[in-house]
Design a protein around this motif. Structure first.
Motif, PDB file in Angstrom:
ATOM      1  N   UNK A  40     -18.095  -1.300  14.493  1.00  0.00           N
ATOM      2  CA  UNK A  40     -19.071  -1.476  13.419  1.00  0.00           C
ATOM      3  C   UNK A  40     -20.513  -1.381  13.911  1.00  0.00           C
ATOM      4  N   UNK A  41     -20.700  -0.938  15.154  1.00  0.00           N
ATOM      5  CA  UNK A  41     -22.047  -0.761  15.678  1.00  0.00           C
ATOM      6  C   UNK A  41     -22.392   0.722  15.697  1.00  0.00           C
TER       7      UNK A  41
ATOM      8  N   UNK B   5      -9.928   6.926  12.978  1.00  0.00           N
ATOM      9  CA  UNK B   5     -10.721   7.221  14.174  1.00  0.00           C
ATOM     10  C   UNK B   5     -12.056   6.486  14.135  1.00  0.00           C
ATOM     11  N   UNK B   6     -12.630   6.215  15.314  1.00  0.00           N
ATOM     12  CA  UNK B   6     -13.823   5.380  15.375  1.00  0.00           C
ATOM     13  C   UNK B   6     -14.663   5.711  16.597  1.00  0.00           C
ATOM     14  N   UNK B   7     -15.857   5.133  16.640  1.00  0.00           N
ATOM     15  CA  UNK B   7     -16.635   5.137  17.867  1.00  0.00           C
ATOM     16  C   UNK B   7     -15.897   4.291  18.916  1.00  0.00           C
ATOM     17  N   UNK B   8     -16.115   4.573  20.212  1.00  0.00           N
ATOM     18  CA  UNK B   8     -15.483   3.758  21.266  1.00  0.00           C
ATOM     19  C   UNK B   8     -16.190   2.404  21.372  1.00  0.00           C
ATOM     20  N   UNK B   9     -15.737   1.423  20.600  1.00  0.00           N
ATOM     21  CA  UNK B   9     -16.461   0.163  20.466  1.00  0.00           C
ATOM     22  C   UNK B   9     -15.498  -0.980  20.184  1.00  0.00           C
ATOM     23  N   UNK B  10     -14.692  -1.348  21.178  1.00  0.00           N
ATOM     24  CA  UNK B  10     -13.748  -2.440  20.991  1.00  0.00           C
ATOM     25  C   UNK B  10     -14.448  -3.772  20.754  1.00  0.00           C
TER      26      UNK B  10
ATOM     27  N   UNK C  85       0.832  -1.213   0.000  1.00  0.00           N
ATOM     28  CA  UNK C  85       0.000   0.000   0.000  1.00  0.00           C
ATOM     29  C   UNK C  85       0.857   1.250   0.000  1.00  0.00           C
ATOM     30  N   UNK C  86       0.223   2.371  -0.314  1.00  0.00           N
ATOM     31  CA  UNK C  86       0.909   3.656  -0.278  1.00  0.00           C
ATOM     32  C   UNK C  86       0.446   4.518   0.894  1.00  0.00           C
ATOM     33  N   UNK C  87      -0.693   4.167   1.496  1.00  0.00           N
ATOM     34  CA  UNK C  87      -1.208   4.875   2.674  1.00  0.00           C
ATOM     35  C   UNK C  87      -1.732   3.872   3.685  1.00  0.00           C
ATOM     36  N   UNK C  88      -1.521   4.156   4.968  1.00  0.00           N
ATOM     37  CA  UNK C  88      -1.954   3.261   6.039  1.00  0.00           C
ATOM     38  C   UNK C  88      -2.887   3.999   6.986  1.00  0.00           C
ATOM     39  N   UNK C  89      -4.122   3.497   7.110  1.00  0.00           N
ATOM     40  CA  UNK C  89      -5.078   4.037   8.069  1.00  0.00           C
ATOM     41  C   UNK C  89      -4.855   3.290   9.378  1.00  0.00           C
ATOM     42  N   UNK C  90      -4.261   3.948  10.350  1.00  0.00           N
ATOM     43  CA  UNK C  90      -3.811   3.256  11.557  1.00  0.00           C
ATOM     44  C   UNK C  90      -4.810   3.458  12.694  1.00  0.00           C
ATOM     45  N   UNK C  91      -5.239   2.336  13.282  1.00  0.00           N
ATOM     46  CA  UNK C  91      -6.190   2.364  14.391  1.00  0.00           C
ATOM     47  C   UNK C  91      -5.660   3.240  15.527  1.00  0.00           C
ATOM     48  N   UNK C  92      -6.592   3.835  16.254  1.00  0.00           N
ATOM     49  CA  UNK C  92      -6.224   4.757  17.329  1.00  0.00           C
ATOM     50  C   UNK C  92      -6.638   4.254  18.717  1.00  0.00           C
ATOM     51  N   UNK C  93      -7.036   2.973  18.805  1.00  0.00           N
ATOM     52  CA  UNK C  93      -7.346   2.389  20.094  1.00  0.00           C
ATOM     53  C   UNK C  93      -8.804   2.333  20.472  1.00  0.00           C
ATOM     54  N   UNK C  94      -9.683   2.998  19.715  1.00  0.00           N
ATOM     55  CA  UNK C  94     -11.090   3.023  20.089  1.00  0.00           C
ATOM     56  C   UNK C  94     -11.864   1.820  19.549  1.00  0.00           C
ATOM     57  N   UNK C  95     -11.544   1.377  18.330  1.00  0.00           N
ATOM     58  CA  UNK C  95     -12.213   0.189  17.790  1.00  0.00           C
ATOM     59  C   UNK C  95     -11.279  -1.016  17.767  1.00  0.00           C
TER      60      UNK C  95
END
Length: 250
Positions: free
Chosen positions: A71-72, A61-66, A26-36
């Motif tokens: 996905x909820x 970035x995501x909803x706080x939903x580990x 890949x050329x870009x990485x969407x890196x998780x931030x700990x919320x999902x």
């Protein structure tokens, strides 16, 4: 054209995807931030690997939903949502600095991504949060969605995104993961589909109808089965056709 993937999503002993292999493609990485998904040590490892390969980094970035992997659907207040997004971007910026790179863009994840594509209130909260941290950050959004114009009107740079491994509805939205056939797995078919998208700006929806998609980045989900092979095939087919692959964010 840019190819991106959602990375940094492993959590402790639970492994999600093959970040090292995908970062070679890949050329870009969407890196998780700990919320999902993601834990600080694993996120830092992914950021270091991205920096070594010259892959651009974005805050996923995501909803706080580990438990639900983000996905909820949720309905946070504007106060909560803005603070959550600011918090996640800030955390990734700190880890990125330690890894020798920087956060160049923001891509919302999962339910948040799909909600703000059309929900103006939550969309404007995410836009406000990005601007509060750094108005120079680019927003990655679903190609053809109202979010793109809302963000541009607010002064953000926006990049439209297409999904290699997801089926589309006739209106350009993604088929729900609850529906059969929503996630695509045939690497050869997916790669040819993405080549056609790059060359014509169109793809075939689940119904068989043609859909116009204006995108500058293609996503291959890192958690999908066969993600590495799919990303490799998309990369190979586009390159063979003379498509230049590079990060959209500078």
């Amino acid at each position: 054209m840019d190819i991106n993937s959602d990375l940094g999503e492993s959590f402790g002993a639970w492994r999600m995807g093959d970040d090292a292999a995908l970062l070679d493609v890949v050329t870009s990485a969407n890196v998780a931030c700990g919320f999902h998904a993601g834990d600080p040590a694993g996120i830092l490892d992914t950021l270091r690997a991205a920096a070594e390969r010259g892959v651009a980094v974005g805050a996923h970035v995501a909803y706080p939903d580990l438990v639900g992997f983000g996905r909820r659907n949720m309905d946070p207040t504007s106060r909560e949502l803005q603070a959550d997004v600011i918090y996640q971007i800030g955390a990734l910026q700190g880890l990125a600095a330690a890894a020798g790179t920087r956060v160049r863009y923001v891509k919302p994840h999962g339910a948040l991504y799909n909600t703000i594509a059309h929900d103006e209130r939550q969309a404007r909260d995410v836009i406000a949060a990005i601007r509060a941290v750094d108005p120079g950050l680019t927003l990655m959004a679903l190609a053809g969605s109202p979010l793109i114009q809302w963000a541009r009107d607010a002064g953000l740079r926006v990049v439209g995104e297409a999904f290699a491994d997801r089926a589309y509805n006739d209106d350009g939205t993604l088929v729900s993961r609850r529906q059969p056939g929503a996630v695509l797995h045939d690497a050869d078919a997916v790669a040819e589909r993405m080549l056609r998208l790059v060359q014509t700006g169109r793809l075939t929806a689940a119904s068989g109808r043609e859909v116009a998609i204006e995108a500058d980045s293609i996503c291959v989900h890192g958690d999908s089965p066969g993600a590495v092979q799919m990303a490799q095939r998309v990369h190979a087919v586009l390159t063979a056709a003379g498509v230049a692959l590079r990060p959209f964010a500078d």
